[in-house]
Scaffold this active site. Structure first.
Site, PDB file in Angstrom:
ATOM      1  N   CYS A 284      -5.481   8.066   8.281  1.00 34.38           N
ATOM      2  CA  CYS A 284      -5.765   7.560   9.949  1.00 34.38           C
ATOM      3  C   CYS A 284      -5.246   8.459  10.805  1.00 34.38           C
ATOM      4  O   CYS A 284      -4.359   9.143  10.913  1.00 34.38           O
ATOM      5  CB  CYS A 284      -5.012   6.052  10.139  1.00 34.38           C
ATOM      6  SG  CYS A 284      -5.725   4.861   9.099  1.00 34.38           S
TER       7      CYS A 284
ATOM      8  N   ARG B 131      -8.969   0.030   3.765  1.00 35.57           N
ATOM      9  CA  ARG B 131      -7.984   1.133   3.184  1.00 35.57           C
ATOM     10  C   ARG B 131      -6.649   0.317   2.885  1.00 35.57           C
ATOM     11  O   ARG B 131      -5.706   0.875   2.102  1.00 35.57           O
ATOM     12  CB  ARG B 131      -7.382   1.859   4.648  1.00 35.57           C
ATOM     13  CG  ARG B 131      -8.238   3.084   4.588  1.00 35.57           C
ATOM     14  CD  ARG B 131      -7.339   4.114   5.399  1.00 35.57           C
ATOM     15  NE  ARG B 131      -7.910   5.393   5.049  1.00 35.57           N
ATOM     16  CZ  ARG B 131      -7.974   6.549   5.742  1.00 35.57           C
ATOM     17  NH1 ARG B 131      -7.890   6.323   7.218  1.00 35.57           N
ATOM     18  NH2 ARG B 131      -8.446   7.488   5.372  1.00 35.57           N
TER      19      ARG B 131
ATOM     20  N   ASP C 269       3.794   0.919  12.100  1.00 36.54           N
ATOM     21  CA  ASP C 269       2.588   0.252  11.393  1.00 36.54           C
ATOM     22  C   ASP C 269       2.261  -1.028  12.050  1.00 36.54           C
ATOM     23  O   ASP C 269       1.199  -1.726  11.960  1.00 36.54           O
ATOM     24  CB  ASP C 269       2.496   0.350   9.876  1.00 36.54           C
ATOM     25  CG  ASP C 269       2.308   1.749   9.466  1.00 36.54           C
ATOM     26  OD1 ASP C 269       1.881   2.598  10.198  1.00 36.54           O
ATOM     27  OD2 ASP C 269       2.583   1.813   8.118  1.00 36.54           O
TER      28      ASP C 269
ATOM     29  N   ARG D 263       0.217  14.965  12.271  1.00 30.63           N
ATOM     30  CA  ARG D 263       0.837  14.638  11.115  1.00 30.63           C
ATOM     31  C   ARG D 263       0.887  15.961  10.298  1.00 30.63           C
ATOM     32  O   ARG D 263       0.138  16.052   9.150  1.00 30.63           O
ATOM     33  CB  ARG D 263      -0.089  13.417  10.302  1.00 30.63           C
ATOM     34  CG  ARG D 263      -0.111  12.181  11.214  1.00 30.63           C
ATOM     35  CD  ARG D 263      -0.934  11.043  10.324  1.00 30.63           C
ATOM     36  NE  ARG D 263      -0.124  10.559   9.353  1.00 30.63           N
ATOM     37  CZ  ARG D 263      -0.663   9.304   8.834  1.00 30.63           C
ATOM     38  NH1 ARG D 263      -1.899   8.981   8.837  1.00 30.63           N
ATOM     39  NH2 ARG D 263       0.281   8.632   8.024  1.00 30.63           N
TER      40      ARG D 263
ATOM     41  N   LYS E 164       0.932  -1.153  -0.089  1.00 34.36           N
ATOM     42  CA  LYS E 164      -0.060  -0.188  -0.002  1.00 34.36           C
ATOM     43  C   LYS E 164       0.839   1.482  -0.017  1.00 34.36           C
ATOM     44  O   LYS E 164       0.862   2.100  -0.848  1.00 34.36           O
ATOM     45  CB  LYS E 164      -0.973  -0.008   1.074  1.00 34.36           C
ATOM     46  CG  LYS E 164      -1.559   1.439   1.798  1.00 34.36           C
ATOM     47  CD  LYS E 164      -2.421   1.227   2.934  1.00 34.36           C
ATOM     48  CE  LYS E 164      -2.599   2.215   3.672  1.00 34.36           C
ATOM     49  NZ  LYS E 164      -1.657   3.224   4.223  1.00 34.36           N
ATOM     50  N   ASN E 165       1.848   1.222   0.894  1.00 34.71           N
ATOM     51  CA  ASN E 165       2.700   2.574   0.989  1.00 34.71           C
ATOM     52  C   ASN E 165       3.620   2.648   0.128  1.00 34.71           C
ATOM     53  O   ASN E 165       4.010   3.891  -0.128  1.00 34.71           O
ATOM     54  CB  ASN E 165       3.329   2.889   2.345  1.00 34.71           C
ATOM     55  CG  ASN E 165       2.351   2.897   3.604  1.00 34.71           C
ATOM     56  OD1 ASN E 165       1.055   3.018   3.198  1.00 34.71           O
ATOM     57  ND2 ASN E 165       2.602   2.646   4.794  1.00 34.71           N
TER      58      ASN E 165
HETATM   59  C1  UD1 Z   1       3.856   6.956   6.215  1.00 35.07           C
HETATM   60  C2  UD1 Z   1       3.008   6.072   5.994  1.00 35.07           C
HETATM   61  C3  UD1 Z   1       2.564   5.372   7.556  1.00 35.07           C
HETATM   62  C4  UD1 Z   1       3.722   5.223   8.246  1.00 35.07           C
HETATM   63  C5  UD1 Z   1       4.589   6.485   8.369  1.00 35.07           C
HETATM   64  C6  UD1 Z   1       5.729   6.345   9.464  1.00 35.07           C
HETATM   65  C7  UD1 Z   1       2.057   6.251   3.883  1.00 35.07           C
HETATM   66  C8  UD1 Z   1       1.140   6.580   3.072  1.00 35.07           C
HETATM   67  N1  UD1 Z   1       2.064   6.041   5.206  1.00 35.07           N
HETATM   68  O1  UD1 Z   1       3.271   8.104   6.912  1.00 35.07           O
HETATM   69  O2  UD1 Z   1       1.653   4.060   7.081  1.00 35.07           O
HETATM   70  O3  UD1 Z   1       2.979   4.944   9.652  1.00 35.07           O
HETATM   71  O4  UD1 Z   1       5.087   6.817   7.165  1.00 35.07           O
HETATM   72  O5  UD1 Z   1       6.480   5.109   8.780  1.00 35.07           O
HETATM   73  O6  UD1 Z   1       3.118   6.049   3.323  1.00 35.07           O
HETATM   74  N2  UD1 Z   1       6.386  14.900  10.439  1.00 35.07           N
HETATM   75  C9  UD1 Z   1       6.406  15.842  10.773  1.00 35.07           C
HETATM   76  N3  UD1 Z   1       6.287  17.076   9.713  1.00 35.07           N
HETATM   77  C10 UD1 Z   1       6.144  16.556   8.539  1.00 35.07           C
HETATM   78  C11 UD1 Z   1       5.977  15.314   8.313  1.00 35.07           C
HETATM   79  C12 UD1 Z   1       6.050  14.552   9.223  1.00 35.07           C
HETATM   80  O7  UD1 Z   1       6.665  16.460  11.978  1.00 35.07           O
HETATM   81  O8  UD1 Z   1       6.031  17.531   7.767  1.00 35.07           O
HETATM   82  C13 UD1 Z   1       6.322  13.626  11.773  1.00 35.07           C
HETATM   83  C14 UD1 Z   1       5.159  12.942  12.096  1.00 35.07           C
HETATM   84  O9  UD1 Z   1       4.356  13.755  12.815  1.00 35.07           O
HETATM   85  C15 UD1 Z   1       5.522  11.722  12.640  1.00 35.07           C
HETATM   86  C16 UD1 Z   1       6.891  11.464  11.757  1.00 35.07           C
HETATM   87  O10 UD1 Z   1       7.341  12.850  11.097  1.00 35.07           O
HETATM   88  O11 UD1 Z   1       5.708  11.921  13.938  1.00 35.07           O
HETATM   89  C17 UD1 Z   1       6.734  10.528  10.746  1.00 35.07           C
HETATM   90  O12 UD1 Z   1       5.694  10.915   9.753  1.00 35.07           O
HETATM   91  P1  UD1 Z   1       6.113  10.495   8.077  1.00 35.07           P
HETATM   92  O13 UD1 Z   1       7.136   9.571   8.282  1.00 35.07           O
HETATM   93  O14 UD1 Z   1       6.066  11.671   7.534  1.00 35.07           O
HETATM   94  O15 UD1 Z   1       4.650   9.488   7.991  1.00 35.07           O
HETATM   95  P2  UD1 Z   1       3.597   9.736   6.683  1.00 35.07           P
HETATM   96  O16 UD1 Z   1       4.321   9.928   5.512  1.00 35.07           O
HETATM   97  O17 UD1 Z   1       2.785  10.435   6.988  1.00 35.07           O
END
Ligand code: UD1
Length: 429
Positions: free
Chosen positions: A116, A404, A313, A121, A22-23
């Site tokens: 989710c 999802r 996850d 986020r 998925k990711n």
């Molecule tokens: C992706 C995955 C999700 C997984 C996560 C971490 C997808 C669609 N989703 O989510 O399943 O749980 O990686 O492995 O691929 N953060 C910030 N600012 C930002 C972006 C992130 O502070 O601009 C923080 C977030 O709050 C969180 C951490 O960074 O604490 C990790 O987030 P991130 O790796 O960006 O997760 P996603 O890409 O949203």
């Protein structure tokens, strides 16, 4: 909304397959718009996040078809550069269209992404990375607008945290510049490697994907008539079946997976007393011994962190096993520190959890009991299904999120002996 009805306590045995990741597939489906031509994505899971993303592609002007596990997208004509709010809010990965649109049309507008509720986020790292590349980014209360005027200069991007989504957005935006972009502090998840592989298939030059320093030399435009790409296996779906097998199975073989992508999950289960065989050449993982053969032991501490550590996850997925293991365990999540939404529901099944600002302490009990529980996010829902499969009696899991990330979940689990079915359900307040 669906309700999963499980008659738990049955022994799981036999063969089950994981689908495409998925990711990995979601940012790749954004990336297909870089190419003015037809792209076929194989091993594409038929899950609701994919269908949402295919709708976004249609809204931009692409011709889209999903047949079996192949998605075919003709992105010869992109008419719009704007992701509608009603689409953007339905999944987290809609944000990766920002980088992809900047590379294809030079401008992008999208409402804030959904996904989710597993903790904060924000998208500040995405925005700052694009700005580091000289892209003009304006965030308002309702949307983000971005525009680039230069497609020839590269630059250096520093991510203050190895965010998966921000790394993907940066890769996608860098792929549309003929200059060289260095991404420092990049995420190293297998899904990043997969996206980089896809971009290389269409003609980007990328080094270092899978490490903290990625170098990208892209192109101002891509024109490949026909592109074929096969998505890597879903490591979290694999972990889900492995956990279900460990909790209630014997001799369960998972096909179509990459054992190397979930080594920390396998390691924790082995520490708990499971016997697991892996075959990287055959893409299989076999659960030989699990809780069926004797009560599992606490592994002590489980800490979820960025790849290659134990994945966030898969953090909720281990909770039902810890709840029924001998001894006390402690779980912390360094990515989403408050990601314990399933604790309250699993308590209804007898789990003894106490949550503090540091994490979750689990006092194991002999077994979980069946109950009616509610899932409010994808992996929490999967955790409750694992719990329901292991607890004797009728468990129901109500919620709209599991589809999802899991295609044909009930059918696949029935294939290894589970008694589980899903029915439509409307009345969750
Ligand atoms: C992706 C995955 C999700 C997984 C996560 C971490 C997808 C669609 N989703 O989510 O399943 O749980 O990686 O492995 O691929 N953060 C910030 N600012 C930002 C972006 C992130 O502070 O601009 C923080 C977030 O709050 C969180 C951490 O960074 O604490 C990790 O987030 P991130 O790796 O960006 O997760 P996603 O890409 O949203």
């Amino acid at each position: 909304m669906l309700k999963y009805i499980i008659n738990g306590g049955r022994v799981l045995r036999g063969d089950i397959s994981a689908g495409g990741s998925k990711n990995a597939v979601l940012p790749i489906l954004s990336a297909v718009i870089l190419n003015r031509g037809v792209t076929r994505i194989h091993n594409c899971p038929d899950i609701s996040d994919v269908r949402i993303t295919l709708n976004i592609l249609r809204s931009l002007g692409c011709r889209v078809d999903l047949t079996g596990s192949t998605a075919e997208i003709d992105a010869s004509d992109i008419i719009f550069s704007k992701i509608r709010a009603k689409d953007a809010c339905k999944c987290r990965s809609s944000i990766t269209f920002l980088g992809a649109l900047l590379s294809r049309t030079g401008k992008a507008e999208t409402a804030y992404p959904g996904g989710c509720s597993i903790g904060k986020r924000p998208i500040d790292i995405h925005e700052n990375a694009l700005r580091d590349m000289g892209i003009n980014v304006i965030g308002s209360a309702s949307c983000i607008q971005a525009e680039r005027t230069d497609r020839t200069s590269g630059g250096s991007v520093f991510l203050r945290f190895p965010s998966v989504g921000a790394t993907e957005n940066t890769l996608l935006a860098a792929a549309g510049s003929s200059g060289t972009t260095h991404i420092y502090g990049a995420a190293s998840e297998p899904e990043i490697v997969c996206l980089a592989e896809y971009l290389m298939t269409i003609g980007s030059e990328i080094q270092g994907a899978g490490t903290g320093h990625i170098t990208v030399r892209g192109r101002e435009s891509y024109e490949n008539d026909n592109v074929d790409y096969t998505v890597c296996p879903d490591r979290i779906e694999t972990a889900t079946y492995l956990m279900a097998a460990a909790a209630a199975g014997s001799g369960v073989r998972i096909h179509g997976c990459s054992p190397a992508h979930i080594l920390p999950v396998i390691d924790v289960l082995c520490e708990m007393g499971c016997e697991i065989e892996t075959d990287g050449d055959d893409n299989t993982i076999t659960l030989v011994r699990g809780a069926m053969h004797g009560r599992l032991e606490s592994p002590g501490i489980v800490i979820a962190d960025a790849y290659p550590s134990y994945p966030t996850d898969a953090q909720p997925l281990i909770l039902p096993l810890l709840a029924a293991a001998k001894g006390v365990s402690f779980v912390a999540d360094r990515i989403f520190p408050e990601r314990f939404s399933c604790a309250n529901e699993l308590r209804k099944m007898g789990a003894r959890f106490s949550v503090s600002k540091y994490g979750l302490t689990v006092k194991g009990r002999r077994s979980l009991k069946s109950a009616d529980v509610i899932s409010r996010d994808l992996r929490a829902g999967a955790a409750m299904i694992i719990a329901g499969l292991s607890a004797c009696g009728r468990t129901t899991v109500t919620g709209g999120f599991i589809g999802r990330g899991y295609g044909s979940l009930c059918e696949k689990l029935r294939g290894i002996g589970a008694e589980i079915r899903e029915v439509p359900y409307q009345n969750l307040s």
